[in-house]
Design an enzyme around this catalytic site. Structure first.
Site, PDB file in Angstrom:
ATOM      1  N   SER A 164       0.862  -1.177   0.000  1.00  0.00           N
ATOM      2  CA  SER A 164       0.000   0.000   0.000  1.00  0.00           C
ATOM      3  C   SER A 164       0.899   1.227   0.000  1.00  0.00           C
ATOM      4  O   SER A 164       2.064   1.157   0.406  1.00  0.00           O
ATOM      5  CB  SER A 164      -0.891   0.005   1.253  1.00  0.00           C
ATOM      6  N   TYR A 176      -2.196  -1.266  10.516  1.00  0.00           N
ATOM      7  CA  TYR A 176      -2.219  -1.377   9.061  1.00  0.00           C
ATOM      8  C   TYR A 176      -0.935  -0.838   8.426  1.00  0.00           C
ATOM      9  O   TYR A 176      -0.269  -1.543   7.656  1.00  0.00           O
ATOM     10  CB  TYR A 176      -3.434  -0.650   8.490  1.00  0.00           C
TER      11      TYR A 176
END
Length: 317
Positions: A164, A176
């Site tokens: 990401s 995350y």
């Protein structure tokens, strides 16, 4: 001088375009293993590669997801249930793959399975919240990769890891961003190690795309759950207004391209089919024009950009 520079830049991009247009042969004989195919990127990629003629080995977390995927495809796509957080599930899936690929090996491994929540200020979370995220997004991906590497090496194939832009710049608390930083580090070291054996390792670094797991409703529900478990001291420090403003911010995460998941799966497909894939793909205009440039900026500038317009805790100095 400027003309020479423009010519050199033009030749570079022309050469890159030519190299990236070259496609590997005999796609119909190649097996690709994809994790996280119940929905989102994994589900679309499985169907996309099936149409290209690949032999697709798709993993789902639920039997319902596996059945829906099988109903949309042919017998060139097979499914297996996989929980990437369980060693015994990974071992069983590995044996299942070995039975199907035989001596041909595994051309592609796409580590797509992941979760995005809980996502909240770090102080609102528990250790278990971080462990849950790391188990799926990082440690599970590592164990799947290590289990299947001998098969990928046999085919001199590809490992495609879904990271990401948050693996380059950490914009919020929780596990995350931490897990995606770990994916970047693991992929970099793996790419260098496997280059000796003709195996290519590719990273996909999407910007924001809206799936079943990344909608503002999911983010806001996760934020509210984390707030509910926070201590009275934390609630006094931050205040209810902070929570409301944070939720308003997440509702803005709806750029026009965010529903076009094919921008991501097209990059994955290119990584698996091109003779000369890129090391990194960054689908999404927010990734290209905002997050990636931000990752190269001085820290104090990034901090200023993040503070500007961001919700402030009630007891902030």
């Amino acid at each position: 001088m400027w003309l020479c520079l423009a010519v050199l830049v033009g030749l570079y991009y022309l050469l890159r375009w030519y190299r990236e247009k070259q496609v590997v042969s005999h796609l119909q004989d190649k097996f690709v293993f994809i994790t996280g195919c119940d929905s989102g990127f994994g589900n679309l990629l499985a169907r996309q590669l099936h149409l290209r003629g690949f032999r697709v080995l798709a993993t789902c977390l639920t039997e319902q997801g596996a059945e829906q995927l099988r109903n949309q495809t042919s017998d060139r796509l097979e499914t297996v249930i996989l929980d990437v957080t369980k060693t015994e599930s990974i071992a069983a899936a590995t044996e299942w793959v070995k039975e199907r690929v035989g001596d041909r090996g595994l051309w592609g491994l796409v580590n797509n399975a992941g979760i995005c929540t809980p996502m909240a200020p770090n102080e609102w979370l528990t250790k278990q919240d971080f462990v849950k995220m790391l188990d799926v997004n990082l440690l599970g991906m590592i164990e799947v990769t290590l289990s299947l590497l001998p098969l990928v090496r046999k085919a001199r194939g590809r490992v495609v890891n879904v990271s990401s832009v948050m693996g380059r710049v950490s914009l919020f608390g929780g596990g995350y961003c931490m897990s995606k930083y770990g994916v970047e580090a693991f992929s970099d070291s793996l790419r260098r190690e496997l280059s000796y054996f003709g195996v290519k390792v590719v990273m996909i670094e999407p910007g924001y795309f809206m799936t079943n797991m990344t909608s503002p409703e999911v983010f806001n529900g996760s934020l509210q759950a984390s707030w509910d478990q926070a201590s009275p001291e934390i609630k006094e420090l931050y205040g209810e207004k902070f929570v409301a403003n944070f939720m308003k911010t997440s509702n803005l995460l709806k750029p026009s391209w965010s529903g076009n998941l094919s921008l991501v799966t097209d990059c994955m497909e290119h990584a698996l089919t091109a003779c000369h894939p890129r090391t990194r793909y960054s689908p999404g205009w927010d990734a290209k024009l905002f997050y990636l440039p931000m990752s190269y900026m001085p820290t104090f500038l990034v901090d200023l950009m993040m503070y500007w317009g961001a919700p402030r805790p009630a007891k902030a100095l």
